[in-house]
Design an enzyme around this catalytic site. Structure first.
Site, mmCIF file in Angstrom:
data_model
loop_
_atom_site.group_PDB
_atom_site.id
_atom_site.type_symbol
_atom_site.label_atom_id
_atom_site.label_comp_id
_atom_site.label_asym_id
_atom_site.label_seq_id
_atom_site.Cartn_x
_atom_site.Cartn_y
_atom_site.Cartn_z
ATOM 1 N N HIS A 55 38.915 -56.829 119.030
ATOM 2 C CA HIS A 55 39.678 -57.597 120.425
ATOM 3 C C HIS A 55 41.213 -56.893 120.550
ATOM 4 O O HIS A 55 41.577 -57.317 121.579
ATOM 5 C CB HIS A 55 39.451 -58.854 120.095
ATOM 6 N N ASN A 88 43.107 -65.684 125.824
ATOM 7 C CA ASN A 88 43.039 -66.447 127.020
ATOM 8 C C ASN A 88 44.280 -66.966 127.491
ATOM 9 O O ASN A 88 44.016 -67.536 128.880
ATOM 10 C CB ASN A 88 41.870 -67.521 126.661
ATOM 11 N N ASP A 90 39.761 -54.167 125.453
ATOM 12 C CA ASP A 90 38.517 -53.649 124.583
ATOM 13 C C ASP A 90 37.230 -54.193 125.585
ATOM 14 O O ASP A 90 37.428 -54.941 126.424
ATOM 15 C CB ASP A 90 38.350 -54.682 123.356
ATOM 16 N N ASN A 116 38.223 -62.860 128.485
ATOM 17 C CA ASN A 116 39.086 -63.961 128.736
ATOM 18 C C ASN A 116 40.696 -63.579 129.082
ATOM 19 O O ASN A 116 41.487 -64.298 129.766
ATOM 20 C CB ASN A 116 39.008 -65.067 127.575
#
Length: 218
Positions: free
Chosen positions: A26, A74, A99, A120
């Protein structure tokens, strides 16, 4: 395809803060941002008013800023919107590196605009900017459905470290994208897209030496 030909003035790398996330899939966006900061001669410093770490440097002829939001993924939009507003940077002058599940490790693509596709970080940026009209650098990390454990939840997959071969492939892809930075900084986006999306040709194997040539040389 028609898209804005404006110099990139803000590069955003998406990831999660903290050493436990540093090498996870991520955080691929952070890896690219760190390379760009080095390329433009900048170093990251914590900026509380921007909720992140910011580096400053010089692009082609313009000042460029590189941002790593220090909110969790997020909540990335809070940081991006704060920098964009303070420095009066339009969405079209931003490149957000993130990513990408829908590309295998080693693939990398430039894209302008579009939705967030469930990511997100992109979702929050779009909400806070009120626009999706910014550039995205989609760094392939693969999808668990194509792995040896296809039932693995996506949330677990992105928060794990890639395998060594995947890591090597991602790093090579990021190097290919970094090679296009001079075009992005100058606003020659068309060249950057064309170069990045052209697959590098594999090296040709050497021609075998014939028996006759071997006898002559002997």
């Amino acid at each position: 395809m028609s898209f804005p030909q404006l110099p990139i003035k803000l590069v955003v790398g998406l990831g999660n803060p903290g050493p436990e996330y540093e090498r996870t899939r991520h955080n691929a966006g952070f890896w690219f941002a760190e390379d760009v900061a080095h390329e433009v001669g900048g170093s990251f410093a914590s900026e509380a008013k921007f909720f992140g770490q910011l580096a400053r440097g010089v692009g082609a002829h313009n000042e460029v800023r590189v941002l790593k939001p220090m909110k969790y993924m997020n909540l990335s939009g809070q940081s991006v919107a704060a920098v964009a507003k303070f420095f009066n940077i339009a969405p079209e002058q931003m490149l957000v590196a993130h990513d990408e599940l829908d590309l295998p490790a080693g693939d990398i693509k430039l894209k302008f605009g579009g939705g967030h596709a469930g990511h997100n970080g992109l979702r929050d940026i779009q909400a806070k900017l009120g626009s999706g009209d910014y550039w995205r650098l989609r760094i392939g990390i693969g999808h668990p459905r194509d792995s040896i454990n296809p039932q693995q939840p996506v949330a677990d997959w992105v928060l794990q470290r890639p395998r060594r071969d995947e890591q090597d492939a991602i790093e090579i892809a990021i190097e290919r994208a970094l090679a296009q930075w001079r075009f992005l900084a100058a606003g020659d986006i068309e060249s950057a897209v064309k170069n990045l999306h052209t697959k590098p040709k594999p090296d040709k194997p050497p021609k075998p030496v014939s028996d006759a040539a071997t006898k002559v040389n002997a």
